[in-house]
Design an enzyme around this catalytic site. Structure first.
Site, PDB file in Angstrom:
ATOM      1  N   ARG A 234       0.864  -1.187   0.000  1.00  0.00           N
ATOM      2  CA  ARG A 234       0.000   0.000   0.000  1.00  0.00           C
ATOM      3  C   ARG A 234       0.897   1.233   0.000  1.00  0.00           C
ATOM      4  O   ARG A 234       1.902   1.273   0.735  1.00  0.00           O
ATOM      5  CB  ARG A 234      -0.920   0.044   1.232  1.00  0.00           C
ATOM      6  N   GLU A 263      -2.597   7.556  -4.870  1.00  0.00           N
ATOM      7  CA  GLU A 263      -2.979   6.980  -6.157  1.00  0.00           C
ATOM      8  C   GLU A 263      -4.464   7.156  -6.467  1.00  0.00           C
ATOM      9  O   GLU A 263      -4.903   6.875  -7.590  1.00  0.00           O
ATOM     10  CB  GLU A 263      -2.609   5.486  -6.218  1.00  0.00           C
ATOM     11  N   HIS A 295      -0.919  -0.413  -9.798  1.00  0.00           N
ATOM     12  CA  HIS A 295      -1.689  -1.296  -8.909  1.00  0.00           C
ATOM     13  C   HIS A 295      -2.211  -2.522  -9.680  1.00  0.00           C
ATOM     14  O   HIS A 295      -3.412  -2.819  -9.676  1.00  0.00           O
ATOM     15  CB  HIS A 295      -2.840  -0.524  -8.245  1.00  0.00           C
TER      16      HIS A 295
HETATM   17  P1  NAI Z   1      -1.474 -11.181   5.346  1.00  0.00           P
HETATM   18  O1  NAI Z   1      -2.475 -10.692   6.323  1.00  0.00           O
HETATM   19  O2  NAI Z   1      -1.450 -12.625   4.984  1.00  0.00           O
HETATM   20  O3  NAI Z   1       0.015 -10.777   5.831  1.00  0.00           O
HETATM   21  C1  NAI Z   1       0.325  -9.529   6.360  1.00  0.00           C
HETATM   22  C2  NAI Z   1       1.507  -9.723   7.305  1.00  0.00           C
HETATM   23  O4  NAI Z   1       1.895  -8.419   7.766  1.00  0.00           O
HETATM   24  C3  NAI Z   1       1.160 -10.571   8.527  1.00  0.00           C
HETATM   25  O5  NAI Z   1       2.132 -11.574   8.707  1.00  0.00           O
HETATM   26  C4  NAI Z   1       1.196  -9.580   9.670  1.00  0.00           C
HETATM   27  O6  NAI Z   1       1.616 -10.150  10.910  1.00  0.00           O
HETATM   28  C5  NAI Z   1       2.208  -8.577   9.149  1.00  0.00           C
HETATM   29  N1  NAI Z   1       2.146  -7.302   9.858  1.00  0.00           N
HETATM   30  C6  NAI Z   1       1.067  -6.709  10.428  1.00  0.00           C
HETATM   31  N2  NAI Z   1       1.444  -5.565  11.033  1.00  0.00           N
HETATM   32  C7  NAI Z   1       2.779  -5.446  10.834  1.00  0.00           C
HETATM   33  C8  NAI Z   1       3.738  -4.484  11.225  1.00  0.00           C
HETATM   34  N3  NAI Z   1       3.400  -3.424  11.970  1.00  0.00           N
HETATM   35  N4  NAI Z   1       5.012  -4.673  10.839  1.00  0.00           N
HETATM   36  C9  NAI Z   1       5.381  -5.755  10.116  1.00  0.00           C
HETATM   37  N5  NAI Z   1       4.497  -6.716   9.723  1.00  0.00           N
HETATM   38  C10 NAI Z   1       3.225  -6.556  10.077  1.00  0.00           C
HETATM   39  O7  NAI Z   1      -1.687 -10.268   4.039  1.00  0.00           O
HETATM   40  P2  NAI Z   1      -1.236 -10.599   2.562  1.00  0.00           P
HETATM   41  O8  NAI Z   1      -2.332 -11.318   1.861  1.00  0.00           O
HETATM   42  O9  NAI Z   1       0.122 -11.172   2.559  1.00  0.00           O
HETATM   43  O10 NAI Z   1      -1.186  -9.118   1.932  1.00  0.00           O
HETATM   44  C11 NAI Z   1      -0.213  -8.176   2.327  1.00  0.00           C
HETATM   45  C12 NAI Z   1      -0.570  -6.831   1.750  1.00  0.00           C
HETATM   46  O11 NAI Z   1      -0.435  -6.863   0.326  1.00  0.00           O
HETATM   47  C13 NAI Z   1      -2.026  -6.404   1.962  1.00  0.00           C
HETATM   48  O12 NAI Z   1      -2.209  -5.803   3.226  1.00  0.00           O
HETATM   49  C14 NAI Z   1      -2.245  -5.421   0.840  1.00  0.00           C
HETATM   50  O13 NAI Z   1      -1.920  -4.127   1.321  1.00  0.00           O
HETATM   51  C15 NAI Z   1      -1.229  -5.816  -0.224  1.00  0.00           C
HETATM   52  N6  NAI Z   1      -1.864  -6.276  -1.459  1.00  0.00           N
HETATM   53  C16 NAI Z   1      -1.532  -5.628  -2.628  1.00  0.00           C
HETATM   54  C17 NAI Z   1      -2.104  -6.012  -3.829  1.00  0.00           C
HETATM   55  C18 NAI Z   1      -1.733  -5.351  -5.135  1.00  0.00           C
HETATM   56  O14 NAI Z   1      -2.389  -5.606  -6.158  1.00  0.00           O
HETATM   57  N7  NAI Z   1      -0.714  -4.509  -5.186  1.00  0.00           N
HETATM   58  C19 NAI Z   1      -3.101  -7.092  -3.876  1.00  0.00           C
HETATM   59  C20 NAI Z   1      -3.330  -7.742  -2.604  1.00  0.00           C
HETATM   60  C21 NAI Z   1      -2.743  -7.329  -1.438  1.00  0.00           C
END
Ligand code: NAI
Length: 331
Positions: A234, A263, A295
């Site tokens: 993000r 964005e 994106h």
């Molecule tokens: P997820 O929920 O499986 O993993 C997120 C990880 O971040 C978790 O392990 C969590 O413990 C960790 N986390 C939470 N707070 C934190 C902090 N303060 N410092 C460090 N780590 C922390 O989510 P997933 O599916 O892996 O997605 C990650 C991100 O990818 C989403 O939040 C979204 O923003 C982004 N995304 C981007 C897309 C794109 O098209 N560019 C599409 C889908 C997701």
């Protein structure tokens, strides 16, 4: 169920129409985003299906509730654009798609790394112009480099597995370490240590109040000079002004982003005939060591199919009165 789809593009219409042959809902596709101004289009639809940049604040929610909408089906993971308190007051159920393809996003992050490292954007244009010089195309071996992963959930884990295949050393920072990453040799460290030791830093944590501007003028001081910074998560994770200064100073040597802090006005639109007003974005585009995509990290055939399948299954569950694992509830 009769579902009004907002903010749709031809690819949304294709994937949902195809998957709906197994579900038989009544789908109506609207191009405009759902906002207070367009909410009247939802009149008479018990369900609306929306995306990350639709506006589901109090005004929209009250408007759609008055005309019969009871269900909001988000065709994305994030739900920060929905006022959940108001939705609850109005007895509107909210469902989402928590995961659709972690591979898509992780692979796109690797694509940005390869593009920046081997300067494929420059090579492509050069060869089209019959310029076969190698000056300015020098890259580095990924093998043996240290990669720092911030956030090792579903996407961060896939990314770690791919980079492990390249023979990289893996560091990670996460508030909850992931045992699957530990198993492949990921070393969990504090964020400043990760920033100091990594040749490549890739962000895969969510945008939360606690992660807003995680990469800022202070944390950039820890970054190894010339390191590569990748963000497919993000835009708000990075203070754009601070990163521009770090690029100018040579501290950030390569910057690859699929997401941008501001964005909102640019997302998913063809603006080729428009004068873009975002000065910081224009400045980033001008740097030769920056690659920006729009994106699109999620945008694979498999992800679109999974999004459509999960969204329509969520609606089936709610329509049948069954519990839905993907219902968004107030914390
Ligand atoms: P997820 O929920 O499986 O993993 C997120 C990880 O971040 C978790 O392990 C969590 O413990 C960790 N986390 C939470 N707070 C934190 C902090 N303060 N410092 C460090 N780590 C922390 O989510 P997933 O599916 O892996 O997605 C990650 C991100 O990818 C989403 O939040 C979204 O923003 C982004 N995304 C981007 C897309 C794109 O098209 N560019 C599409 C889908 C997701």
């Amino acid at each position: 169920m009769r579902i009004a789809f907002f903010n749709t593009k031809p690819y949304d219409q294709r994937s949902f129409t195809e998957i709906n042959t197994d579900h038989s809902h009544e789908l109506t596709f609207f191009e405009p985003r759902l906002t207070p101004e367009t909410a009247s289009l939802a009149s008479g639809f018990p369900a609306v299906c929306v995306f990350i940049n639709d506006e589901l604040g109090e005004e929209t929610l009250r408007a759609i509730a008055t005309t019969g909408t009871k269900l909001i089906a988000l065709r994305c993971a994030g739900f920060n654009n929905v006022d959940l308190n108001v939705a609850k007051q109005l007895s509107i159920t909210v469902v989402r798609v928590p995961a659709y393809s972690p591979y898509a996003v992780a692979e796109h992050a690797v694509g940005l790394i390869m593009t920046l490292n081997r300067k494929l954007y420059r090579a492509y244009n050069r060869v089209r112009d019959d310029n076969f010089s190698l000056d300015g195309l020098l890259g580095f071996d990924l093998h043996g480099k240290t990669v720092g992963i911030v956030g090792t959930g579903k996407i961060g884990q896939c990314f770690a597995q791919i980079m492990n295949g390249f023979g990289c050393k893996l560091l990670a920072y996460d508030v909850r370490p992931n045992p699957a990453c530990v198993d492949i040799g990921v070393d969990y460290v504090e964020l400043p240590i990760l920033l100091t030791r990594s040749d490549i830093i890739s962000l895969h944590c969510p945008l939360l109040p606690s992660t807003h501007h995680l990469i800022n003028a202070d944390s950039l001081q820890h970054v190894r000079p010339g390191a590569m910074l990748i963000n497919t998560s993000r835009g708000g994770l990075i203070d754009t002004t601070a990163v521009i200064e770090a690029i100018k100073a040579g501290r950030v040597g390569y910057f690859g982003i699929d997401v941008y802090e501001r964005e909102g006005g640019l997302l998913f639109e063809g603006l080729s005939d428009t004068v873009i007003q975002a000065d910081a974005f224009r400045l980033l585009q001008a740097f030769s060591n920056v690659v920006i995509t729009a994106h699109q990290a999620f945008f694979t055939k498999e992800a679109l199919s999974n999004i459509a399948e999960t969204t329509l299954s969520n609606i089936n569950d709610i329509e049948a009165g069954n519990p839905c694992a993907n219902e968004v509830k107030l914390a």
